[in-house]
Motif scaffolding. Structure first.
Motif, short mmCIF file in Angstrom:
data_model
loop_
_atom_site.label_atom_id
_atom_site.label_comp_id
_atom_site.label_asym_id
_atom_site.label_seq_id
_atom_site.Cartn_x
_atom_site.Cartn_y
_atom_site.Cartn_z
N GLN A 154 0.82 -1.21 0.00
CA GLN A 154 0.00 0.00 0.00
C GLN A 154 0.86 1.26 0.00
N ILE A 155 1.98 1.23 0.73
CA ILE A 155 2.90 2.38 0.70
C ILE A 155 3.38 2.64 -0.72
N PHE A 156 3.76 1.60 -1.41
CA PHE A 156 4.25 1.77 -2.77
C PHE A 156 3.13 2.20 -3.72
N ALA B 261 8.17 -12.77 5.34
CA ALA B 261 7.96 -12.61 3.91
C ALA B 261 9.16 -13.19 3.15
N ASP B 262 8.95 -13.46 1.87
CA ASP B 262 9.99 -14.03 1.02
C ASP B 262 10.75 -12.90 0.34
N PRO B 263 12.01 -12.67 0.71
CA PRO B 263 12.73 -11.55 0.11
C PRO B 263 12.93 -11.70 -1.39
N SER C 15 9.27 -8.62 -7.43
CA SER C 15 8.11 -7.76 -7.68
C SER C 15 8.44 -6.27 -7.64
N TYR C 16 9.36 -5.89 -6.77
CA TYR C 16 9.61 -4.46 -6.55
C TYR C 16 11.07 -4.07 -6.74
N GLY C 17 11.80 -4.89 -7.48
CA GLY C 17 13.22 -4.60 -7.70
C GLY C 17 13.47 -3.24 -8.32
N LYS C 18 12.54 -2.77 -9.15
CA LYS C 18 12.73 -1.47 -9.80
C LYS C 18 12.74 -0.32 -8.80
N ARG C 19 12.23 -0.58 -7.59
CA ARG C 19 12.22 0.47 -6.55
C ARG C 19 13.52 0.48 -5.73
N LEU D 213 19.76 -9.49 -6.53
CA LEU D 213 19.77 -8.03 -6.53
C LEU D 213 20.54 -7.45 -7.70
N LYS D 214 21.34 -8.26 -8.37
CA LYS D 214 22.06 -7.76 -9.53
C LYS D 214 21.11 -7.40 -10.66
N ASN D 215 19.87 -7.88 -10.59
CA ASN D 215 18.88 -7.56 -11.61
C ASN D 215 18.09 -6.30 -11.26
N THR D 216 18.44 -5.64 -10.17
CA THR D 216 17.78 -4.40 -9.77
C THR D 216 18.72 -3.22 -10.05
#
Length: 253
Positions: A149-151, A171-173, A179-183, A221-224
């Motif tokens: 909801q914050i996002f 939660a599953d990191p 889902s939110y790597g672009k952030r 994280l290399k894909n973010t």
């Protein structure tokens, strides 16, 4: 090799910082991350001295935490501090329990509040985002989570992902990175001790000496667009151990 940062909050109980900076430099850290109590009340001359001490130890402060009150009520001061200390990204780190919404619409509105609070900072060329703990991942009555909801309410918010808190929030990191790597523009690198261990350190561990799959996470994280990796430990009992063991582990990922 990615430059590794160190959240200075981890060393708050091991003063003075003038003795911490040389240890970080010697261990190979290039960056530190600040927190509000360090600089929020400093006069301009004191800020200049703060910056000089970092410079003298070959440390930069590209990321920093600021409390929401200051971000909302005195953004010009936040920007001034950022300019003086070389801060590029500002993250709002926390919301007190008595201020937390209880439903999806409340958290969406909080995301909108962060979105509005960050506008002066974004207009000044700074990155602005949210740093999570565990409470953002507890299911709300409608099945969504506060983090979602914050996002949704703050479409321009960056995310400093505190992975260990994601895990503590059950939660599953990897799913959240997908889902939110672009952030994600920064990541807190910390570890969780095996169940029942390190109780005198609130169950946290030095990086690489706990249960978090950092090797796999670094690969994901290399894909973010993450730019900053920041070591943190909320309550270490041995600061020298934390500093040296964490960077040694990180270099193997």
């Amino acid at each position: 090799m990615t430059t590794l940062g160190f959240q200075l909050y981890s060393a708050r109980n091991f003063q003075p910082f003038s003795e911490i900076y040389p240890k970080l430099k010697a261990a190979g850290y290039g960056e530190v991350e600040g927190y509000g109590a360090l600089y929020a009340s400093l006069a301009d001359g004191e800020l200049d001295a703060f910056r000089k001490e970092l410079d003298d130890n070959s440390l930069t402060m590209p990321t920093a935490h600021f409390g929401l009150d200051m971000i909302e009520n005195d953004p010009a001061r936040v920007i001034k501090i950022a300019r003086t200390l070389g801060i590029e990204a500002v993250y709002c780190p926390y919301l007190m329990p008595d201020q937390r919404p209880t439903d999806a619409s409340g958290w969406f509105a909080f995301g909108q509040r962060l979105q509005a609070a960050g506008k002066p900072l974004r207009d000044a060329g700074l990155v602005f985002g949210w740093h999570n703990h565990d409470f953002e991942f507890a299911a709300l009555p409608d099945g969504s989570t506060p983090q979602e909801q914050i996002f949704a309410g703050g479409p321009e918010l960056d995310w400093e992902a505190d992975i260990a808190w994601v895990i503590r929030g059950k939660a599953d990191p990897f799913a959240w990175i997908e889902s939110y790597g672009k952030r994600i523009s920064a990541v807190h690198v910390k570890d969780i001790a095996p169940s029942g261990e390190n109780t005198d350190e609130d169950g946290w561990a030095d990086v690489g000496h706990g249960t978090v799959d950092w090797k796999g996470l670094i690969a994901a994280l290399k894909n973010t667009r993450v730019k900053h990796f920041v070591v943190e430990h909320d309550n270490p009992k041995d600061i020298d151990r934390l500093i040296t063991r964490s960077i040694a582990s990180f270099k193997t990922y």
